[in-house]
Design a protein around this motif. Structure first.
Motif, PDB file in Angstrom:
ATOM      1  N   HIS A   1      30.946  16.535 -26.472  1.00 40.30           N
ATOM      2  CA  HIS A   1      31.624  16.048 -25.260  1.00 40.30           C
ATOM      3  C   HIS A   1      30.620  16.077 -24.111  1.00 40.30           C
ATOM      4  N   GLY A   2      30.805  15.201 -23.141  1.00 39.73           N
ATOM      5  CA  GLY A   2      29.938  15.181 -21.962  1.00 39.73           C
ATOM      6  C   GLY A   2      28.781  14.213 -22.121  1.00 39.73           C
ATOM      7  N   GLU A   3      27.908  14.216 -21.139  1.00 39.51           N
ATOM      8  CA  GLU A   3      26.835  13.229 -21.101  1.00 39.51           C
ATOM      9  C   GLU A   3      25.512  13.873 -20.684  1.00 39.51           C
ATOM     10  N   ILE A   4      24.426  13.396 -21.293  1.00 42.73           N
ATOM     11  CA  ILE A   4      23.079  13.823 -20.922  1.00 42.73           C
ATOM     12  C   ILE A   4      22.360  12.610 -20.334  1.00 42.73           C
ATOM     13  N   LEU A   5      21.772  12.795 -19.151  1.00 38.03           N
ATOM     14  CA  LEU A   5      21.048  11.722 -18.480  1.00 38.03           C
ATOM     15  C   LEU A   5      19.567  12.058 -18.425  1.00 38.03           C
ATOM     16  N   LEU A   6      18.705  11.069 -18.707  1.00 37.02           N
ATOM     17  CA  LEU A   6      17.257  11.193 -18.549  1.00 37.02           C
ATOM     18  C   LEU A   6      16.804  10.114 -17.575  1.00 37.02           C
ATOM     19  N   GLN A   7      16.250  10.544 -16.451  1.00 34.78           N
ATOM     20  CA  GLN A   7      15.834   9.631 -15.381  1.00 34.78           C
ATOM     21  C   GLN A   7      16.990   8.714 -14.979  1.00 34.78           C
ATOM     22  N   GLY A   8      18.203   9.321 -14.909  1.00 32.09           N
ATOM     23  CA  GLY A   8      19.388   8.602 -14.466  1.00 32.09           C
ATOM     24  C   GLY A   8      20.054   7.741 -15.519  1.00 32.09           C
ATOM     25  N   ARG A   9      19.501   7.722 -16.751  1.00 34.68           N
ATOM     26  CA  ARG A   9      20.023   6.843 -17.796  1.00 34.68           C
ATOM     27  C   ARG A   9      20.696   7.680 -18.884  1.00 34.68           C
TER      28      ARG A   9
ATOM     29  N   MET B   1      12.329  17.202  -4.535  1.00 33.58           N
ATOM     30  CA  MET B   1      12.029  16.950  -5.944  1.00 33.58           C
ATOM     31  C   MET B   1      13.233  16.266  -6.604  1.00 33.58           C
ATOM     32  N   SER B   2      13.002  15.129  -7.241  1.00 33.89           N
ATOM     33  CA  SER B   2      14.106  14.386  -7.849  1.00 33.89           C
ATOM     34  C   SER B   2      14.502  15.007  -9.187  1.00 33.89           C
ATOM     35  N   THR B   3      15.713  14.689  -9.624  1.00 36.79           N
ATOM     36  CA  THR B   3      16.232  15.192 -10.898  1.00 36.79           C
ATOM     37  C   THR B   3      15.809  14.270 -12.020  1.00 36.79           C
ATOM     38  N   ILE B   4      15.259  14.843 -13.099  1.00 34.80           N
ATOM     39  CA  ILE B   4      14.843  14.034 -14.246  1.00 34.80           C
ATOM     40  C   ILE B   4      15.836  14.138 -15.402  1.00 34.80           C
ATOM     41  N   VAL B   5      16.486  15.310 -15.546  1.00 35.73           N
ATOM     42  CA  VAL B   5      17.472  15.511 -16.615  1.00 35.73           C
ATOM     43  C   VAL B   5      18.753  16.076 -16.023  1.00 35.73           C
ATOM     44  N   SER B   6      19.886  15.553 -16.475  1.00 35.18           N
ATOM     45  CA  SER B   6      21.190  16.099 -16.072  1.00 35.18           C
ATOM     46  C   SER B   6      22.074  16.284 -17.301  1.00 35.18           C
ATOM     47  N   PHE B   7      22.581  17.503 -17.468  1.00 35.36           N
ATOM     48  CA  PHE B   7      23.655  17.759 -18.429  1.00 35.36           C
ATOM     49  C   PHE B   7      24.954  17.751 -17.626  1.00 35.36           C
ATOM     50  N   LYS B   8      25.903  16.917 -18.028  1.00 36.16           N
ATOM     51  CA  LYS B   8      27.168  16.803 -17.298  1.00 36.16           C
ATOM     52  C   LYS B   8      28.338  17.135 -18.223  1.00 36.16           C
ATOM     53  N   ASN B   9      28.926  18.326 -18.001  1.00 39.77           N
ATOM     54  CA  ASN B   9      30.084  18.791 -18.778  1.00 39.77           C
ATOM     55  C   ASN B   9      29.842  18.697 -20.287  1.00 39.77           C
ATOM     56  N   VAL B  10      28.654  19.095 -20.713  1.00 39.91           N
ATOM     57  CA  VAL B  10      28.276  18.959 -22.127  1.00 39.91           C
ATOM     58  C   VAL B  10      28.851  20.111 -22.951  1.00 39.91           C
ATOM     59  N   GLN B  11      29.458  19.754 -24.075  1.00 36.29           N
ATOM     60  CA  GLN B  11      29.963  20.726 -25.038  1.00 36.29           C
ATOM     61  C   GLN B  11      29.405  20.385 -26.417  1.00 36.29           C
ATOM     62  N   LYS B  12      29.303  21.423 -27.246  1.00 33.09           N
ATOM     63  CA  LYS B  12      28.862  21.210 -28.627  1.00 33.09           C
ATOM     64  C   LYS B  12      29.601  22.165 -29.553  1.00 33.09           C
ATOM     65  N   THR B  13      30.191  21.597 -30.603  1.00 32.06           N
ATOM     66  CA  THR B  13      30.793  22.406 -31.662  1.00 32.06           C
ATOM     67  C   THR B  13      30.349  21.842 -32.994  1.00 32.06           C
TER      68      THR B  13
END
Length: 358
Positions: A59-67, A1-13
């Motif tokens: 901080h960090g990045e959110i990817l949807l379908q690799g974008r 199963m492929s990844t559709i969403v990735s949270f990468k080192n995401v922070q929120k303040t």
């Protein structure tokens, strides 16, 4: 199963000091039903809002379908959204509510009609196309809200406490219906709730949040049977907690000396060392009473302090191991019905039934 969403080192303040979400790394698989579960203020809804585009990651990045989508506005993310408040246009009919996201996307009139009918059929609301939202019950409005989120065939559907405003019976019915829609459509669903039973019933995997951190990410059965820490054991289902110190430990079992002096054999649910503090978690339904208790790894004498009748089972509040709030759940059979408040009985459980956690 492929990844559709990735949270990468995401922070929120929100204030520049306190992190509501801390270094989140999470991959969501295409076609899965993933639930973000946790108490109020745990960071789960903030994660959903960042994925939807209504909040921005500090901080960090959110990817949807690799974008990367951090800088893409919500309306251009191709994400469906279902809210607790339904958020239907009160001046538009059911069919017009469903047609709206398609008109925004410049879909042709004939195609709009076809897609609206298909979405209404999916939620069994074909007969209500010309009704206004005020003429619908809460459950019917929520079905329309789900249909509107699906009608433009999004890459992803997000649901934020969508059943919180419904009564218990209707909520359980809608849980089943949403799960059926997910199974039939093959869509990826990210669902937010603080209701553990809702999460257990509906999810392929659950991310348990606390203090902005995922405490454990696993299937419902693994979370319940093999919690990785005391918070997860406490938050998923019900458990008795007995605190003590590790006396000795092997690869799969350990001995815990409780604060009151009793000794318990338990399975190890974390990396534990001798002399370290531990919390033993034990599910109430894994406990035996009377003659059945005598053959268990852990056997104690306990007093019945209270007995509550639930129909299919009895709930006992007991005094045991220095605790006076120890819970035991027993099937409502002949043996259980002979128990009375004040009785002293043997109480036992196997080592595999309890886990020593940190």
């Amino acid at each position: 199963m492929s990844t559709i969403v990735s949270f990468k080192n995401v922070q929120k303040t929100y204030d520049g000091e306190t992190l509501v979400v801390k270094n989140l790394n999470l991959d969501i698989k295409e076609g899965e039903f993933l639930t973000m579960l946790g108490p109020s203020g745990s960071g789960k809804t903030t994660c959903l809002m960042m994925l939807a585009g209504f909040e921005t990651a500090t901080h960090g990045e959110i990817l949807l379908q690799g974008r990367p989508i951090n800088r893409i506005p919500p309306e251009r993310r191709n994400i469906g959204m279902v809210f607790q408040s339904y958020a239907l246009f009160p001046h538009k009919s059911v069919a017009e509510n469903l047609a709206f996201p398609l008109k925004v996307r410049k879909v042709g009139k004939a195609e709009i009609e076809k897609k609206v009918q298909g979405a209404l059929r999916m939620v069994n609301m074909e007969k209500f196309a010309n009704r206004m939202p005020a003429q619908l019950s809460g459950g019917q409005q929520q079905r329309v809200a789900v249909a509107r989120a699906l009608v433009f065939e999004p890459a992803l559907v997000l649901m934020d406490e969508p059943l919180g405003a419904l009564d218990k019976q209707l909520r359980e019915q809608m849980q089943y219906e949403i799960k059926q829609i997910h199974a039939q459509s093959g869509l990826t669903v990210v669902y937010v709730t603080h209701d553990q039973s809702e999460a257990m019933t509906m999810s392929d995997r659950i991310a348990v949040f606390n203090n902005g951190i995922i405490q454990q990410l696993a299937t419902p059965s693994r979370l319940y049977e093999q919690p990785e820490n005391a918070f997860v054991a406490r938050f998923i289902g019900e458990s008795n907690e007995l605190k003590g110190t590790i006396a000795d430990v092997s690869s799969e079992r350990c001995t815990v000396k409780l604060d009151g002096g009793h000794t318990i054999k338990a399975s190890t649910g974390a990396v534990l060392r001798a002399s370290s503090n531990a919390c033993v978690s034990l599910r109430p339904e894994r406990i035996a009473i009377g003659e059945h208790a005598k053959t268990c790894d852990n056997v104690f004498s306990g007093g019945v302090k209270d007995l509550i009748y639930y129909g299919d089972h009895l709930r006992l509040v007991m005094q045991i191991c220095g605790r006076d709030d120890f819970i035991v759940k027993l099937p409502n059979d002949g043996a259980a019905r002979t128990l009375r408040v004040g009785d002293s009985v043997h109480v036992g459980w196997m080592a595999e039934a309890c886990r020593a956690l940190q």
